[in-house]
Enzyme design. Structure first.
Site, PDB file in Angstrom:
ATOM      1  N   LYS A   1     -62.605  21.356 -33.893  1.00  0.00           N
ATOM      2  CA  LYS A   1     -61.585  21.413 -32.986  1.00  0.00           C
ATOM      3  C   LYS A   1     -61.833  20.564 -31.895  1.00  0.00           C
ATOM      4  O   LYS A   1     -61.219  19.782 -31.409  1.00  0.00           O
ATOM      5  CB  LYS A   1     -61.157  22.580 -32.615  1.00  0.00           C
ATOM      6  CG  LYS A   1     -60.338  22.850 -31.344  1.00  0.00           C
ATOM      7  CD  LYS A   1     -60.043  24.178 -30.861  1.00  0.00           C
ATOM      8  CE  LYS A   1     -60.935  24.893 -30.119  1.00  0.00           C
ATOM      9  NZ  LYS A   1     -61.115  24.657 -28.765  1.00  0.00           N
ATOM     10  N   ASN A   2     -63.144  20.749 -31.088  1.00  0.00           N
ATOM     11  CA  ASN A   2     -63.376  20.274 -30.008  1.00  0.00           C
ATOM     12  C   ASN A   2     -63.724  18.782 -30.130  1.00  0.00           C
ATOM     13  O   ASN A   2     -63.808  18.114 -28.966  1.00  0.00           O
ATOM     14  CB  ASN A   2     -64.496  20.943 -29.160  1.00  0.00           C
ATOM     15  CG  ASN A   2     -64.010  22.329 -28.845  1.00  0.00           C
ATOM     16  OD1 ASN A   2     -62.774  22.659 -28.736  1.00  0.00           O
ATOM     17  ND2 ASN A   2     -64.832  23.348 -28.412  1.00  0.00           N
TER      18      ASN A   2
ATOM     19  N   CYS B   1     -58.706  29.735 -16.359  1.00  0.00           N
ATOM     20  CA  CYS B   1     -58.317  30.447 -17.612  1.00  0.00           C
ATOM     21  C   CYS B   1     -59.190  31.807 -17.653  1.00  0.00           C
ATOM     22  O   CYS B   1     -59.828  32.153 -16.592  1.00  0.00           O
ATOM     23  CB  CYS B   1     -58.476  29.709 -19.098  1.00  0.00           C
ATOM     24  SG  CYS B   1     -60.302  29.498 -19.175  1.00  0.00           S
TER      25      CYS B   1
ATOM     26  N   ARG C   1     -62.698  26.684 -14.216  1.00  0.00           N
ATOM     27  CA  ARG C   1     -62.534  25.561 -15.173  1.00  0.00           C
ATOM     28  C   ARG C   1     -62.125  24.472 -14.171  1.00  0.00           C
ATOM     29  O   ARG C   1     -61.179  23.725 -14.419  1.00  0.00           O
ATOM     30  CB  ARG C   1     -61.497  25.773 -16.313  1.00  0.00           C
ATOM     31  CG  ARG C   1     -61.795  27.057 -16.973  1.00  0.00           C
ATOM     32  CD  ARG C   1     -63.146  27.080 -17.956  1.00  0.00           C
ATOM     33  NE  ARG C   1     -63.095  25.939 -18.857  1.00  0.00           N
ATOM     34  CZ  ARG C   1     -62.788  26.069 -20.009  1.00  0.00           C
ATOM     35  NH1 ARG C   1     -62.072  27.084 -20.319  1.00  0.00           N
ATOM     36  NH2 ARG C   1     -63.005  25.067 -21.294  1.00  0.00           N
TER      37      ARG C   1
ATOM     38  N   ASP D   1     -70.059  28.755 -26.887  1.00  0.00           N
ATOM     39  CA  ASP D   1     -69.043  29.284 -27.712  1.00  0.00           C
ATOM     40  C   ASP D   1     -69.186  29.940 -28.921  1.00  0.00           C
ATOM     41  O   ASP D   1     -68.540  30.461 -29.479  1.00  0.00           O
ATOM     42  CB  ASP D   1     -68.205  27.993 -28.194  1.00  0.00           C
ATOM     43  CG  ASP D   1     -67.525  27.214 -27.043  1.00  0.00           C
ATOM     44  OD1 ASP D   1     -67.338  26.050 -27.478  1.00  0.00           O
ATOM     45  OD2 ASP D   1     -67.377  27.771 -26.190  1.00  0.00           O
TER      46      ASP D   1
ATOM     47  N   ARG E   1     -55.729  29.151 -32.216  1.00  0.00           N
ATOM     48  CA  ARG E   1     -56.014  27.784 -31.649  1.00  0.00           C
ATOM     49  C   ARG E   1     -57.102  27.260 -32.259  1.00  0.00           C
ATOM     50  O   ARG E   1     -57.443  26.196 -32.260  1.00  0.00           O
ATOM     51  CB  ARG E   1     -56.253  28.337 -30.145  1.00  0.00           C
ATOM     52  CG  ARG E   1     -55.290  28.810 -29.133  1.00  0.00           C
ATOM     53  CD  ARG E   1     -55.484  28.795 -27.854  1.00  0.00           C
ATOM     54  NE  ARG E   1     -55.912  27.467 -27.237  1.00  0.00           N
ATOM     55  CZ  ARG E   1     -56.344  27.306 -26.060  1.00  0.00           C
ATOM     56  NH1 ARG E   1     -56.087  28.104 -25.212  1.00  0.00           N
ATOM     57  NH2 ARG E   1     -56.766  26.086 -25.486  1.00  0.00           N
TER      58      ARG E   1
HETATM   59  C1  EPZ Z   1     -65.739  22.003 -23.652  1.00  0.00           C
HETATM   60  O1  EPZ Z   1     -65.046  22.770 -22.507  1.00  0.00           O
HETATM   61  C2  EPZ Z   1     -65.125  22.820 -24.841  1.00  0.00           C
HETATM   62  N1  EPZ Z   1     -63.949  22.679 -24.978  1.00  0.00           N
HETATM   63  C3  EPZ Z   1     -65.489  24.357 -24.532  1.00  0.00           C
HETATM   64  O2  EPZ Z   1     -64.929  25.160 -25.616  1.00  0.00           O
HETATM   65  C4  EPZ Z   1     -66.977  24.745 -24.448  1.00  0.00           C
HETATM   66  O3  EPZ Z   1     -67.153  26.069 -24.011  1.00  0.00           O
HETATM   67  C5  EPZ Z   1     -67.577  23.906 -23.053  1.00  0.00           C
HETATM   68  O4  EPZ Z   1     -67.200  22.509 -23.405  1.00  0.00           O
HETATM   69  C6  EPZ Z   1     -68.963  24.018 -22.989  1.00  0.00           C
HETATM   70  O5  EPZ Z   1     -69.679  23.570 -24.129  1.00  0.00           O
HETATM   71  C7  EPZ Z   1     -63.365  21.533 -25.334  1.00  0.00           C
HETATM   72  O6  EPZ Z   1     -64.255  20.606 -25.855  1.00  0.00           O
HETATM   73  C8  EPZ Z   1     -62.001  21.405 -25.804  1.00  0.00           C
HETATM   74  P1  EPZ Z   1     -67.595  21.833 -19.601  1.00  0.00           P
HETATM   75  P2  EPZ Z   1     -65.196  21.714 -20.913  1.00  0.00           P
HETATM   76  O7  EPZ Z   1     -66.700  20.839 -18.667  1.00  0.00           O
HETATM   77  O8  EPZ Z   1     -65.351  20.340 -21.190  1.00  0.00           O
HETATM   78  C9  EPZ Z   1     -67.992  23.451 -15.213  1.00  0.00           C
HETATM   79  C10 EPZ Z   1     -63.825  26.628 -26.954  1.00  0.00           C
HETATM   80  O9  EPZ Z   1     -63.917  28.070 -27.023  1.00  0.00           O
HETATM   81  N2  EPZ Z   1     -67.026  22.337 -14.681  1.00  0.00           N
HETATM   82  O10 EPZ Z   1     -68.698  21.381 -20.238  1.00  0.00           O
HETATM   83  O11 EPZ Z   1     -64.030  22.230 -20.279  1.00  0.00           O
HETATM   84  C11 EPZ Z   1     -67.393  24.500 -15.913  1.00  0.00           C
HETATM   85  O12 EPZ Z   1     -66.551  25.010 -15.022  1.00  0.00           O
HETATM   86  C12 EPZ Z   1     -63.847  26.004 -25.655  1.00  0.00           C
HETATM   87  O13 EPZ Z   1     -63.695  26.036 -27.872  1.00  0.00           O
HETATM   88  C13 EPZ Z   1     -67.182  21.963 -13.372  1.00  0.00           C
HETATM   89  O14 EPZ Z   1     -67.587  22.538 -12.415  1.00  0.00           O
HETATM   90  O15 EPZ Z   1     -66.356  22.499 -20.577  1.00  0.00           O
HETATM   91  C14 EPZ Z   1     -68.219  25.083 -16.587  1.00  0.00           C
HETATM   92  O16 EPZ Z   1     -68.821  26.129 -15.867  1.00  0.00           O
HETATM   93  C15 EPZ Z   1     -63.906  27.039 -24.701  1.00  0.00           C
HETATM   94  N3  EPZ Z   1     -66.229  20.966 -12.869  1.00  0.00           N
HETATM   95  C16 EPZ Z   1     -69.292  24.020 -16.817  1.00  0.00           C
HETATM   96  O17 EPZ Z   1     -69.020  22.977 -16.032  1.00  0.00           O
HETATM   97  C17 EPZ Z   1     -65.914  20.099 -13.663  1.00  0.00           C
HETATM   98  O18 EPZ Z   1     -65.263  18.950 -13.389  1.00  0.00           O
HETATM   99  C18 EPZ Z   1     -69.148  23.292 -18.423  1.00  0.00           C
HETATM  100  O19 EPZ Z   1     -67.974  22.992 -18.602  1.00  0.00           O
HETATM  101  C19 EPZ Z   1     -65.945  20.397 -15.145  1.00  0.00           C
HETATM  102  C20 EPZ Z   1     -66.800  21.595 -15.681  1.00  0.00           C
END
Ligand code: EPZ
Length: 421
Positions: free
Chosen positions: A22-23, A118, A123, A308, A400
């Site tokens: 998915k991701n 969320c 996020r 995840d 999802r």
């Molecule tokens: C991706 O989300 C995945 N989603 C998530 O999977 C996964 O848990 C996550 O990466 C971590 O591996 C998709 O790929 C669609 P991040 P993403 O940016 O990109 C903080 C699932 O269950 N952050 O790596 O949104 C954030 O809050 C989903 O399939 C900032 O602070 O995650 C988090 O604490 C859930 N500022 C950390 O970084 C930003 O601008 C990692 O988030 C961006 C992120």
């Protein structure tokens, strides 16, 4: 809202086909914005998030044609008729924010709703926005939307991420592919889904080096072409079903797995006492007489243990004698499954980012509530092992990220059914 009913206590036996990731697929679909030629994706999972992304891309003017049942989709952005990603779509799926970089690169303008928080955390998207500003984008925030413009095009830059972010890395890579000159990204996230994205972009004519490392270099191009690309298998779905086999003391074969994407996860299940072997059909797990041991886990960016799979591992640990520990280092609120697991008889205590899981002899089926995609599948896993009946509500979260979950599990002997309401 649909619910899923499980009569637990039955060891799973059989084969489970792992779907496309998915991701990875969500990011790959947004690549189509970067070219006016067709992008064909295969091994596309049949999930509601994929449908949501298709709807979003169609709203921007892309042609999106899903092959009936054969897990293919062809996307084509001949022209972009609308550069606004509407709140009503973005709020449902955070990955919608990944259209920002490609739209900015292709059109020089984008209006994308902030995704909002969320269940698992705030996020934020500050890392996405700062990186795009470094590439020369002008950004305004207006009524919950990011208004981004780069009327003379984006320009390559040096970008250093303070923390690893999958989405920010993906948005930046895609934006940089059409920027003027060279972009260097340091502390880039290295998830397999990002490697898959880079693979596809390079097939489209992008010039990206450093794949699989945290330092990426991107030579911007005038334009990109279409291509055909197979989505990698879903390492999170794989880990989820492996743990379903473990918790039910079953014997399952997981088909279509790319285990190099799951090294840390497999090392941890081996440390727990799970034996698995590679067979010509797939990765075989036989837990019929496993004596499992408690372990400790810290969730980290790839190649660390994936956040995840945290909830699913916690459900499994709840039946392992002794005291296991999980430290959730990625998201600030990813323990919503804990009170629900405790209602099934688990003994889990929380302190800040740490969960202490004291193994119990049995879980008892109960009506439980799903709150996010991975928490809901952790409740399914617990229900498969629990004595008696479990009813998991709000299973739209499941749809999802898990293709036909009740069918895949029922084929392995689980007594599981969906109640449409
Ligand atoms: C991706 O989300 C995945 N989603 C998530 O999977 C996964 O848990 C996550 O990466 C971590 O591996 C998709 O790929 C669609 P991040 P993403 O940016 O990109 C903080 C699932 O269950 N952050 O790596 O949104 C954030 O809050 C989903 O399939 C900032 O602070 O995650 C988090 O604490 C859930 N500022 C950390 O970084 C930003 O601008 C990692 O988030 C961006 C992120």
């Amino acid at each position: 809202m649909d619910s899923i009913i499980i009569e637990g206590g039955i060891p799973l036996e059989g084969k489970i086909n792992i779907s496309g990731a998915k991701n990875s697929c969500l990011a790959l679909m947004t690549c189509a914005i970067l070219t006016n030629s067709p992008l064909k994706l295969t091994n596309v999972p049949n999930l509601s998030d994929i449908t949501t992304m298709s709807l979003l891309l169609k709203s921007l003017g892309l042609e999106v044609a899903h092959g009936e049942g054969d897990r293919k989709v062809t996307l084509r952005a001949k022209i972009i008729t609308n550069s606004k990603a509407d709140y009503n779509i973005v709020r449902k799926m955070r990955a919608s924010f990944l259209v920002l970089g490609p739209l900015l690169a292709r059109e020089g303008f984008a209006q994308v709703s902030l995704p909002g928080g969320c269940a698992i955390g705030a996020r934020a998207v500050d890392l996405h926005l700062k990186a795009l500003q470094k590439l020369g984008a002008n950004l305004d925030l207006e009524k919950g939307y990011v208004i981004a413009s780069a009327p003379t095009g984006l320009v390559g830059a040096e970008i250093n991420f303070p923390i690893k972010s999958v989405g920010a890395t993906e948005n930046t890579i895609m934006a940089a592919t059409l920027a003027k000159g060279k972009t260097t990204i340091r502390n880039a996230a290295r998830e397999p889904e990002i490697e898959d994205l880079i693979e596809c972009l390079n097939k489209m004519g992008a010039k990206i080096t450093g794949q699989g490392t945290s330092i990426l270099e991107i030579e911007g191009q005038q334009s990109l072409n279409g291509t055909c690309h197979e989505v990698i298998s879903d390492r999170i779905e794989f880990g989820t079903y492996l743990l379903a086999g473990v918790i039910t003391k079953g014997k399952i074969i997981l088909v279509g797995v790319n285990d190099i994407h799951s090294k840390e996860f497999l090392d941890k299940v081996k440390e727990m006492g799970v034996n698995y072997t590679y067979t010509p059909e797939g990765l075989k797990v036989d837990c019929s007489d496993s004596q499992l041991k408690p372990i400790s886990i810290i969730t980290e960016p790839f190649p660390g243990f994936p956040t995840d799979l945290q909830a699913q591992m916690m459900a499994t640990m709840s039946l392992v004698n002794g005291t296991s520990e999980i430290d959730e280092r990625i998201f600030e609120n990813r323990f919503m499954h804990v009170p629900e697991l405790n209602r099934m008889g688990a003994n889990i205590k929380l302190e800040g980012t740490r969960a202490t899981i004291n193994g119990v002899d049995k879980l008892i089926g109960a009506p439980v509530m799903a709150t996010d995609l991975r928490a809901s599948v952790a409740l399914i896993i617990a229900g498969l092992a629990a004595q008696g009946k479990s009813v998991i509500n709000r299973v739209y979260h499941l749809d999802r990220g898990y293709e036909e979950i009740e069918n895949k599990l029922a084929k392995c002997g689980a007594r599981i059914k969906r109640v449409v309401s």
